[in-house]
Design a protein around this motif. Structure first.
Motif, PDB file in Angstrom:
ATOM      1  N   ARG A   6       1.509   7.247   5.945  1.00  0.00           N
ATOM      2  CA  ARG A   6       0.297   6.431   6.283  1.00  0.00           C
ATOM      3  C   ARG A   6      -0.848   7.304   6.672  1.00  0.00           C
ATOM      4  O   ARG A   6      -2.009   7.017   6.148  1.00  0.00           O
ATOM      5  CB  ARG A   6       0.495   5.336   7.260  1.00  0.00           C
ATOM      6  CG  ARG A   6       1.685   4.222   6.856  1.00  0.00           C
ATOM      7  CD  ARG A   6       1.761   3.273   8.278  1.00  0.00           C
ATOM      8  NE  ARG A   6       2.571   2.054   7.708  1.00  0.00           N
ATOM      9  CZ  ARG A   6       3.929   1.962   8.270  1.00  0.00           C
ATOM     10  NH1 ARG A   6       4.173   2.849   9.249  1.00  0.00           N
ATOM     11  NH2 ARG A   6       4.396   0.871   7.767  1.00  0.00           N
ATOM     12  N   PRO A  50       0.726  -1.168  -0.079  1.00  0.00           N
ATOM     13  CA  PRO A  50       0.031   0.077   0.024  1.00  0.00           C
ATOM     14  C   PRO A  50       0.866   1.308   0.118  1.00  0.00           C
ATOM     15  O   PRO A  50       0.504   2.319  -0.476  1.00  0.00           O
ATOM     16  CB  PRO A  50      -0.666   0.208   1.187  1.00  0.00           C
ATOM     17  CG  PRO A  50      -0.863  -1.628   1.468  1.00  0.00           C
ATOM     18  CD  PRO A  50       0.416  -2.226   0.962  1.00  0.00           C
ATOM     19  N   LEU A  51       1.884   1.256   0.559  1.00  0.00           N
ATOM     20  CA  LEU A  51       2.787   2.593   0.832  1.00  0.00           C
ATOM     21  C   LEU A  51       3.981   2.104  -0.333  1.00  0.00           C
ATOM     22  O   LEU A  51       4.741   1.297  -0.001  1.00  0.00           O
ATOM     23  CB  LEU A  51       3.431   2.340   1.983  1.00  0.00           C
ATOM     24  CG  LEU A  51       3.788   4.080   2.588  1.00  0.00           C
ATOM     25  CD1 LEU A  51       2.369   4.919   2.426  1.00  0.00           C
ATOM     26  CD2 LEU A  51       4.022   3.898   3.957  1.00  0.00           C
ATOM     27  N   SER A  93       1.885   1.961  12.134  1.00  0.00           N
ATOM     28  CA  SER A  93       2.484   0.928  12.313  1.00  0.00           C
ATOM     29  C   SER A  93       3.192   1.167  13.866  1.00  0.00           C
ATOM     30  O   SER A  93       3.837   2.251  13.824  1.00  0.00           O
ATOM     31  CB  SER A  93       3.332   0.559  11.389  1.00  0.00           C
ATOM     32  OG  SER A  93       4.149  -0.697  11.440  1.00  0.00           O
ATOM     33  N   ASP A 104       4.313   7.680  -3.043  1.00  0.00           N
ATOM     34  CA  ASP A 104       3.827   8.063  -1.579  1.00  0.00           C
ATOM     35  C   ASP A 104       5.080   9.194  -1.063  1.00  0.00           C
ATOM     36  O   ASP A 104       4.615   9.972  -0.419  1.00  0.00           O
ATOM     37  CB  ASP A 104       3.590   7.209  -0.553  1.00  0.00           C
ATOM     38  CG  ASP A 104       2.113   6.386  -1.153  1.00  0.00           C
ATOM     39  OD1 ASP A 104       1.012   6.958  -1.198  1.00  0.00           O
ATOM     40  OD2 ASP A 104       2.119   5.274  -1.087  1.00  0.00           O
ATOM     41  N   GLU A 111       4.140  -3.968   4.533  1.00  0.00           N
ATOM     42  CA  GLU A 111       3.210  -2.953   3.776  1.00  0.00           C
ATOM     43  C   GLU A 111       3.817  -1.721   3.129  1.00  0.00           C
ATOM     44  O   GLU A 111       3.373  -0.738   3.107  1.00  0.00           O
ATOM     45  CB  GLU A 111       1.829  -2.503   4.624  1.00  0.00           C
ATOM     46  CG  GLU A 111       1.085  -3.586   5.113  1.00  0.00           C
ATOM     47  CD  GLU A 111      -0.075  -3.280   5.740  1.00  0.00           C
ATOM     48  OE1 GLU A 111      -0.207  -2.359   6.424  1.00  0.00           O
ATOM     49  OE2 GLU A 111      -1.326  -4.106   5.756  1.00  0.00           O
ATOM     50  N   LYS A 162      -2.440   9.056   3.664  1.00  0.00           N
ATOM     51  CA  LYS A 162      -2.987   8.083   2.715  1.00  0.00           C
ATOM     52  C   LYS A 162      -4.202   7.195   3.510  1.00  0.00           C
ATOM     53  O   LYS A 162      -4.844   6.477   3.027  1.00  0.00           O
ATOM     54  CB  LYS A 162      -2.038   7.166   2.190  1.00  0.00           C
ATOM     55  CG  LYS A 162      -2.504   6.560   0.833  1.00  0.00           C
ATOM     56  CD  LYS A 162      -1.296   5.607   0.345  1.00  0.00           C
ATOM     57  CE  LYS A 162      -1.637   5.095  -1.047  1.00  0.00           C
ATOM     58  NZ  LYS A 162      -0.676   4.500  -1.713  1.00  0.00           N
ATOM     59  N   HIS A 163      -4.535   7.732   4.860  1.00  0.00           N
ATOM     60  CA  HIS A 163      -5.528   7.044   5.430  1.00  0.00           C
ATOM     61  C   HIS A 163      -5.244   5.501   5.727  1.00  0.00           C
ATOM     62  O   HIS A 163      -6.395   4.671   5.623  1.00  0.00           O
ATOM     63  CB  HIS A 163      -6.980   7.384   5.093  1.00  0.00           C
ATOM     64  CG  HIS A 163      -7.163   8.743   4.871  1.00  0.00           C
ATOM     65  ND1 HIS A 163      -7.305   9.684   5.659  1.00  0.00           N
ATOM     66  CD2 HIS A 163      -7.311   9.551   3.557  1.00  0.00           C
ATOM     67  CE1 HIS A 163      -7.549  10.934   5.271  1.00  0.00           C
ATOM     68  NE2 HIS A 163      -7.507  10.718   4.023  1.00  0.00           N
ATOM     69  N   LEU A 164      -4.098   5.204   6.070  1.00  0.00           N
ATOM     70  CA  LEU A 164      -3.694   3.672   6.341  1.00  0.00           C
ATOM     71  C   LEU A 164      -3.485   3.579   7.791  1.00  0.00           C
ATOM     72  O   LEU A 164      -3.148   4.534   8.550  1.00  0.00           O
ATOM     73  CB  LEU A 164      -2.451   3.311   5.537  1.00  0.00           C
ATOM     74  CG  LEU A 164      -2.510   3.365   3.979  1.00  0.00           C
ATOM     75  CD1 LEU A 164      -1.019   3.183   3.379  1.00  0.00           C
ATOM     76  CD2 LEU A 164      -3.433   2.359   3.479  1.00  0.00           C
TER      77      LEU A 164
END
Length: 504
Positions: free
Chosen positions: A456, A251-252, A464, A292, A276, A459-461
């Motif tokens: 993150r 995702p990233l 971590s 990103d 991720e 990007k609305h993730l």
């Protein structure tokens, strides 16, 4: 001298990894062991505790051997500045830039003396030395004046183990061809063969082992499986392509400009082990995509690589990306490129005095190159002006020519406050644009997590938790060593090491 030398049938056969493993195994058995590579050609550097520059691979091997890296472990470091010339770093300090022919003709005797001195210093302090060759020992056009393979084995008077990479194909021809091109006295030094990077059922290669031993009369000491996730850093451009091309989709998306003269790309290896997170190379404008974050790495030739970015259209891509809200971090030469102007009055970066080049104009400063290279280890914390409330400690090293000078008298938007009290780097818009001279930055686990979590959030993730890779690194190395043990005749290796001097 008590020692052993690892040579290969080709570049990227796994010599550095096998050398690291041997250093670790001997250290685990209580031996005082040192790595050694007489001549390393790489733009990946390591700064010793006393501020000298050696090849990064030897620094990592010294860590694996539980000892402190010194200049005697890598007396000659060649750092390519162009297709035709390299900076010669002798005993940790820049000597001069030489063409390949000039180095071969004019430096050879000086190189031999440097190797002799280094070997004598290591012999005084260590019980055993694990040496690493370079490329192939039978490059016929270079062999009569080489400073890194069989000549070094002769100077140290040690046996040789030949490593062959089965993954690239043609392993039987590469082994036989290498041995055939050695002189009789050189071939006598080869006391074992290691087959490296085997994938699949090793029992399928049993006939291959028999064939090699029958044809050569040299024992196969092991068929080593392909070991992934060992976290031993790559050494040169070949391992660079292999390691990062295999990065997973995630995702990233992190993009790194693949500069022609990139240096210290090991700065980014921690991202290979982040969940991720994917990391990929950008070589041309068509590769840019919508990452990103963009990382502009260090380089041995800042202005040349900046011109490459302009020629390929990547420079404008970088500028447009930032203006559109993208996040950028420039490290060392990448930081210098972000400035408004680069001034090389002395010709130390380009070889052409009075050179000036417009930068990417994202950082309000200019970089002025000098003749004196700065090589230091550095420690500090995120500067209070970054707005980060928690204390985040940072450790790394600097290797660069020149300084970045700010457009105004007042120091603008610093990134790090060093333990010396000096402000370092550039930081703005909550880290959307960062420039720093600190290599090894992303090996600081808490900082890497903080930086990734900001991406993150954007990007609305999910955020971590920190992955403490420095703690994991040697666990993974020891795990790799244990994976290798069943496939390596370690007792035979030690027999070769211990019996060599007794045979004479």
């Amino acid at each position: 001298m008590k020692g052993i030398m690892i040579q290969g049938t080709s570049s990227d056969a796994g010599k550095s990894f096998i050398t690291t493993v041997f250093c670790r195994l001997l250290a685990q058995e209580g031996m005082k062991v040192a790595p050694f590579k007489s001549q390393n050609m790489s733009n990946n550097s390591y700064v010793t505790v006393d501020g000298y520059e050696i090849g990064r691979a030897q620094g990592i091997q010294a860590e694996a051997a539980n000892t402190e890296a010194t200049i005697w472990m890598n007396p000659i470091l060649l750092k390519p500045k162009s297709d035709q010339s390299s900076e010669v770093v002798l005993f940790g300090k820049s000597l001069r830039t030489l063409s390949g022919m000039s180095y071969r003709v004019n430096f050879y005797e000086q190189g031999i003396e440097a190797i002799r001195l280094s070997l004598s210093k290591l012999k005084e302090e260590y019980e055993v030395v694990v040496m690493e060759g370079a490329g192939s020992p039978v490059e016929i056009n270079l062999k009569d004046r080489e400073l890194v393979n069989m000549k070094v084995a002769e100077l140290a008077d040690v046996p040789v183990i030949l490593v062959a990479d089965i993954e690239r194909g043609g392993i039987f021809a590469s082994i036989i061809g290498t041995l055939e091109l050695l002189t009789p006295s050189e071939r006598k030094r080869v006391r074992g063969i290691v087959v490296n990077k085997f994938r699949g059922d090793i029992h399928l290669f049993e006939d291959g082992v028999v064939w090699i031993e029958e044809k050569t009369g040299i024992p196969v000491l092991g068929v080593i499986p392909y070991i992934s996730g060992h976290m031993v850093e790559g050494e040169d451009s070949l391992s660079l392509s292999d390691r990062f091309s295999a990065s997973k989709k995630a995702p990233l998306d992190l993009a790194v400009l693949k500069l022609p003269y990139i240096s210290n790309y090991t700065d980014f290896e921690p991202f290979l082990y982040e969940k991720e997170v994917s990391i990929r190379w950008v070589e041309g404008a068509s590769d840019f995509g919508k990452p990103d974050a963009l990382i502009i790495p260090g380089t041995k030739s800042t202005i040349q690589d900046l011109r490459y970015l302009k020629k390929t259209g990547l420079a404008q891509k970088v500028i447009d990306y930032y203006r559109d809200g993208g996040s950028i971090i420039g490290i060392c030469g990448g930081f210098q490129m972000l400035c408004e102007q680069l001034i090389d009055d002395e010709g130390s970066d380009t070889g052409m005095p009075q050179t000036k080049e417009e930068g990417l104009c994202l950082v309000p400063a200019q970089t002025i190159f000098s003749t004196e290279k700065k090589t230091i280890r550095s420690k500090g914390s995120l500067h209070p002006e970054t707005g980060v409330k928690e204390t985040v400690r940072l450790e790394g090293y600097e290797i660069h020519l020149g300084d970045t000078v700010w457009r105004t008298r007042q120091r603008e938007l610093p990134f790090i406050i060093l333990d010396s009290g000096e402000a370092e780097g550039f930081y703005t818009e909550k880290g959307r644009l960062i420039g720093t001279y600190m290599h090894h930055l992303f090996h600081n686990d808490e900082w890497r997590t903080l930086w990734l979590n900001r991406l993150r959030e954007k990007k609305h993730l999910p955020l971590s938790k920190t992955i403490y890779m420095n703690k994991e690194k040697y666990k993974n190395l020891d795990k790799a060593v244990e994976q290798i043990r069943p496939f390596l005749n370690w007792e035979k290796v030690k027999g070769i090491l211990n019996e060599w001097g007794q045979e004479k």
